[in-house]
Design a protein around this motif. Structure first.
Motif, PDB file in Angstrom:
ATOM      1  N   UNK A 140       1.051  -1.210   0.025  1.00 20.77           N
ATOM      2  CA  UNK A 140      -0.178   0.077  -0.010  1.00 20.77           C
ATOM      3  C   UNK A 140       1.046   1.325  -0.080  1.00 20.77           C
ATOM      4  N   UNK A 141       0.232   2.325  -0.004  1.00 16.45           N
ATOM      5  CA  UNK A 141       1.072   3.550  -0.122  1.00 16.45           C
ATOM      6  C   UNK A 141       1.666   4.026   1.103  1.00 16.45           C
ATOM      7  N   UNK A 142       1.009   3.312   2.257  1.00 13.28           N
ATOM      8  CA  UNK A 142       1.556   3.482   3.319  1.00 13.28           C
ATOM      9  C   UNK A 142       2.543   2.791   3.795  1.00 13.28           C
ATOM     10  N   UNK A 143       2.398   1.642   3.232  1.00 16.22           N
ATOM     11  CA  UNK A 143       3.867   0.679   3.442  1.00 16.22           C
ATOM     12  C   UNK A 143       4.999   1.208   2.970  1.00 16.22           C
ATOM     13  N   UNK A 144       4.963   1.723   1.474  1.00 20.67           N
ATOM     14  CA  UNK A 144       5.977   2.019   0.734  1.00 20.67           C
ATOM     15  C   UNK A 144       6.695   3.331   1.447  1.00 20.67           C
ATOM     16  N   UNK A 145       5.587   4.275   2.273  1.00 23.70           N
ATOM     17  CA  UNK A 145       5.910   5.402   2.742  1.00 23.70           C
ATOM     18  C   UNK A 145       6.967   5.106   3.829  1.00 23.70           C
ATOM     19  N   UNK A 146       6.438   3.985   4.570  1.00 21.88           N
ATOM     20  CA  UNK A 146       7.208   3.406   5.840  1.00 21.88           C
ATOM     21  C   UNK A 146       8.618   3.104   5.459  1.00 21.88           C
ATOM     22  N   UNK A 147       8.676   2.098   4.271  1.00 20.83           N
ATOM     23  CA  UNK A 147      10.020   1.636   3.737  1.00 20.83           C
ATOM     24  C   UNK A 147      10.868   2.761   3.338  1.00 20.83           C
ATOM     25  N   UNK A 148      10.465   3.876   2.728  1.00 18.28           N
ATOM     26  CA  UNK A 148      11.350   4.804   2.301  1.00 18.28           C
ATOM     27  C   UNK A 148      11.764   5.494   3.526  1.00 18.28           C
ATOM     28  N   UNK A 149      10.922   5.815   4.537  1.00 20.14           N
ATOM     29  CA  UNK A 149      11.308   6.744   5.499  1.00 20.14           C
ATOM     30  C   UNK A 149      12.158   5.841   6.429  1.00 20.14           C
TER      31      UNK A 149
END
Ligand code: HEC
Length: 161
Positions: A140-149
């Protein structure tokens, strides 16, 4: 009808019935299992959908990143197929690489791009077409955000020798 003729007729019927039975019990030809993934055990089917509500450690474990990458702070992330994910150190090098022609302008965006479109830039010394290209359908967009962060904060200094 002659007894022998009757026997022949019954045998013919029996044969037809038997072949019909065999034809029906044969399962439909299995479709070819073409996979572009380098790792035979890692396919979109084997990876669960990740919403981003999971702890960051689980996100990296469940999606299989740990199989191919060293990731500081993530237990079991000791894969050597891809580069260590220390984008806090390497991210800026990628963006400044003259052979980088992707669209990212920040390390954060570079990480997102690397996950969604790994073919955009292949890190020198590592195999292309190896990092799976289907993560966009599993994260999900949230999972991707967490990965990048998370990854943009990891530096080479955190790698144990
Ligand atoms: C089957 C092995 C494999 C898996 C699984 C995998 N990667 Fe990769 N990854 C690679 C390889 C090989 C490269 C280097 C070649 C390239 O750039 O495509 C790479 C490159 C990267 C890069 C660019 C690194 C840099 O130094 O520029 C990032 C970021 C990345 N992967 C993140 C991830 C994340 C996040 C996951 C899990 C969601 C993941 N990878 C899963 C093999 C894998």
């Amino acid at each position: 009808m002659h007894t022998r003729d009757r026997l022949v007729v019954w045998m013919a019927i029996g044969l037809v019935a038997l072949s019909a039975f065999w034809a029906l019990r044969e399962p439909p030809a299995s479709k070819p299992t073409a996979s572009h993934s380098a790792s035979p055990t890692l396919t979109p089917e084997t990876i669960p959908l990740v919403t981003g509500d999971e702890p960051t450690v689980d996100i990296f474990a469940r999606t299989g990143c740990a199989v191919c990458h060293v990731i500081p702070g993530i237990p079991g992330a000791i894969g050597r197929v891809g580069p260590p994910l220390v984008l806090g150190t390497t991210g800026i090098e990628r963006l400044n690489d003259p052979t980088y022609h992707g669209n990212a302008e920040s390390v954060h965006d570079y990480i997102v791009e690397s996950v969604l479109e790994p073919q955009q830039f292949v890190v020198r010394g590592y195999p292309e077409h190896t990092m799976p290209s289907w993560y966009g359908s599993k994260l999900s967009a949230l999972a991707l955000e967490k990965i990048a962060a998370y990854l943009e904060r990891q530096t080479e200094a955190e790698l144990s020798p």
